[in-house]
Design a protein around this motif. Structure first.
Motif, PDB file in Angstrom:
ATOM      1  N   HIS A 216      46.102  88.152  56.362  1.00 58.37           N
ATOM      2  CA  HIS A 216      46.863  87.196  55.792  1.00 58.37           C
ATOM      3  C   HIS A 216      46.008  86.216  55.039  1.00 58.37           C
ATOM      4  CE1 HIS A 216      49.799  83.923  55.273  1.00 58.37           C
ATOM      5  NE2 HIS A 216      50.874  84.679  55.882  1.00 58.37           N
ATOM      6  N   PRO A 217      46.032  85.859  53.836  1.00 64.84           N
ATOM      7  CA  PRO A 217      45.210  85.383  53.208  1.00 64.84           C
ATOM      8  C   PRO A 217      44.952  83.578  53.344  1.00 64.84           C
ATOM      9  CG  PRO A 217      47.022  85.790  51.667  1.00 64.84           C
ATOM     10  CD  PRO A 217      47.282  86.469  52.822  1.00 64.84           C
TER      11      PRO A 217
ATOM     12  N   PHE B 168      42.304  82.511  57.233  1.00 63.68           N
ATOM     13  CA  PHE B 168      41.123  82.142  56.461  1.00 63.68           C
ATOM     14  C   PHE B 168      40.530  81.493  57.526  1.00 63.68           C
ATOM     15  CE2 PHE B 168      39.146  78.543  54.500  1.00 63.68           C
ATOM     16  CZ  PHE B 168      38.437  79.383  53.573  1.00 63.68           C
TER      17      PHE B 168
ATOM     18  N   ARG C  74      38.380  88.192  45.865  1.00 64.72           N
ATOM     19  CA  ARG C  74      38.472  88.060  47.473  1.00 64.72           C
ATOM     20  C   ARG C  74      39.555  88.599  48.232  1.00 64.72           C
ATOM     21  NH1 ARG C  74      37.013  82.562  49.201  1.00 64.72           N
ATOM     22  NH2 ARG C  74      36.202  83.599  51.009  1.00 64.72           N
ATOM     23  N   HIS C  75      40.565  88.406  47.693  1.00 67.12           N
ATOM     24  CA  HIS C  75      41.994  88.739  48.352  1.00 67.12           C
ATOM     25  C   HIS C  75      42.549  89.682  47.563  1.00 67.12           C
ATOM     26  CE1 HIS C  75      41.386  85.295  50.668  1.00 67.12           C
ATOM     27  NE2 HIS C  75      41.282  84.575  49.761  1.00 67.12           N
ATOM     28  N   ASP C  76      41.833  91.187  47.769  1.00 71.07           N
ATOM     29  CA  ASP C  76      42.293  92.039  46.572  1.00 71.07           C
ATOM     30  C   ASP C  76      43.629  92.873  47.135  1.00 71.07           C
ATOM     31  OD1 ASP C  76      41.126  93.324  48.970  1.00 71.07           O
ATOM     32  OD2 ASP C  76      39.594  94.414  48.046  1.00 71.07           O
ATOM     33  N   THR C  77      43.956  92.393  48.430  1.00 69.86           N
ATOM     34  CA  THR C  77      45.398  92.848  48.538  1.00 69.86           C
ATOM     35  C   THR C  77      46.531  92.174  48.152  1.00 69.86           C
ATOM     36  OG1 THR C  77      45.324  91.931  50.837  1.00 69.86           O
ATOM     37  CG2 THR C  77      44.496  94.065  50.676  1.00 69.86           C
ATOM     38  N   TRP C  78      46.325  91.144  47.582  1.00 67.71           N
ATOM     39  CA  TRP C  78      47.299  90.334  46.862  1.00 67.71           C
ATOM     40  C   TRP C  78      47.563  90.205  45.435  1.00 67.71           C
ATOM     41  CZ3 TRP C  78      51.062  89.126  50.272  1.00 67.71           C
ATOM     42  CH2 TRP C  78      50.725  89.110  51.685  1.00 67.71           C
TER      43      TRP C  78
ATOM     44  N   MET D  96      45.939  77.886  48.429  1.00 65.71           N
ATOM     45  CA  MET D  96      46.106  78.894  47.883  1.00 65.71           C
ATOM     46  C   MET D  96      47.485  79.124  47.052  1.00 65.71           C
ATOM     47  SD  MET D  96      44.032  81.249  48.700  1.00 65.71           S
ATOM     48  CE  MET D  96      44.742  82.747  48.279  1.00 65.71           C
TER      49      MET D  96
ATOM     50  N   TYR E 194      46.720  83.455  42.710  1.00 65.63           N
ATOM     51  CA  TYR E 194      47.425  84.596  43.396  1.00 65.63           C
ATOM     52  C   TYR E 194      48.846  84.413  43.634  1.00 65.63           C
ATOM     53  CZ  TYR E 194      42.695  85.893  45.358  1.00 65.63           C
ATOM     54  OH  TYR E 194      41.486  86.375  45.006  1.00 65.63           O
TER      55      TYR E 194
END
Length: 286
Positions: free
Chosen positions: A37-38, A42, A132-136, A228, A233
């Protein structure tokens, strides 16, 4: 020395554990499932304080837990109860406590700067495909992100944000912060400087109370949400509306959030600074 009756310190320790468990348990459950979970993860992944350590309650220096025995490492058993071996801890940590105190004091003395508009997160994905948050997903294309960064410019003085900028973004920053300049550049309007109050709190632990560490964690958690939301994102699937800092309305909203966090952070920073100064005063020779 302040003496806490068993009923008081046991109630405080239990309340602290319940409070922290509400943050730690979902993180640990996601980790067990291999999920990320971004926002919510964290503070556990970026900062080096494990959930088990955050769960541990400490009363802080100068407090006797009446009736306690064998409370844990760094504690002494006295005739009244357990208390921190503050002298031994300060022998080891004195220079670090002094460094933290000087940083906190320097930051608190400055006027909050509210003109960065969260572009540090944009500079971290500027002209790169390795985010950095490549799943989002990103809510703008790479070209649109580059256009915002180049048109608005970046003014980030926080070294631990700047070090994650892409190589192409670093020359675009109005400042080139280094670790050595940290005390000269950090200011109370910076979201990351205010999130870092949690770092300084847990680094001072167990010399400061568990409640103060948890208060700083809660502030950092709230800041991370805004950090965020103002990023490129797309977190709408998590229920977070974007703060579109690429627009005048979004920049005004972000600055208002910054101002609010600067106000919320002020007493936390002062509590940490006061604790540092008390600890340092106790180690100075007459």
């Amino acid at each position: 020395m302040e003496v806490l009756e068993p009923e008081e310190w046991q109630a405080r320790a239990e309340a602290h554990r319940r409070r922290v468990e509400a943050w730690a348990a979902p993180h640990l459950a996601r980790r067990a499932r291999g999920e990320a979970h971004p926002i919510e993860d964290f503070l556990f992944t970026y900062y080096g304080h494990r959930p088990a350590r955050l769960r541990q309650w400490h009363p802080g220096a100068g407090v006797v837990l009446k009736g306690a025995r064998g409370f844990g490492r760094d504690y002494l058993d006295t005739s009244e109860g357990a208390t921190l071996d503050t002298a031994a801890l300060m022998d080891r940590r004195g220079p670090a406590v002094e460094w933290i105190a000087r940083l906190l004091a320097a930051t608190a003395a400055r006027t909050a700067y509210l003109g960065c508009f969260g572009l540090h997160e944009w500079a971290m994905v500027y002209k790169t495909v390795e985010v950095r948050h490549d799943t989002w997903p990103l809510r703008l294309s790479g070209e649109e992100i580059a256009e915002v960064v180049e048109q608005r410019g970046v003014r980030c003085g926080h070294f631990d944000a700047f070090r994650f900028f892409t190589p192409e973004a670093r020359p675009l920053n109005a400042l080139q912060p280094t670790r050595q300049q940290q005390r000269e550049l950090e200011q109370p309007g910076c979201l990351h400087a205010n999130m870092d109050l949690y770092k300084w709190a847990y680094k001072l632990s167990p010399l400061v109370s568990g409640e103060l560490v948890a208060d700083c964690f809660m502030l950092a958690r709230d800041i991370r949400v805004v950090d965020m939301r103002a990023s490129p994102y797309d977190l709408s699937s998590l229920g977070h509306r974007a703060i579109r800092i690429e627009t005048p309305e979004g920049r005004a909203e972000y600055a208002a959030e910054q101002r609010g966090f600067a106000e919320r952070a002020r007493p936390q920073r002062q509590r940490l600074l006061d604790a540092c100064e008390r600890l340092l005063a106790g180690t100075r020779r007459p």
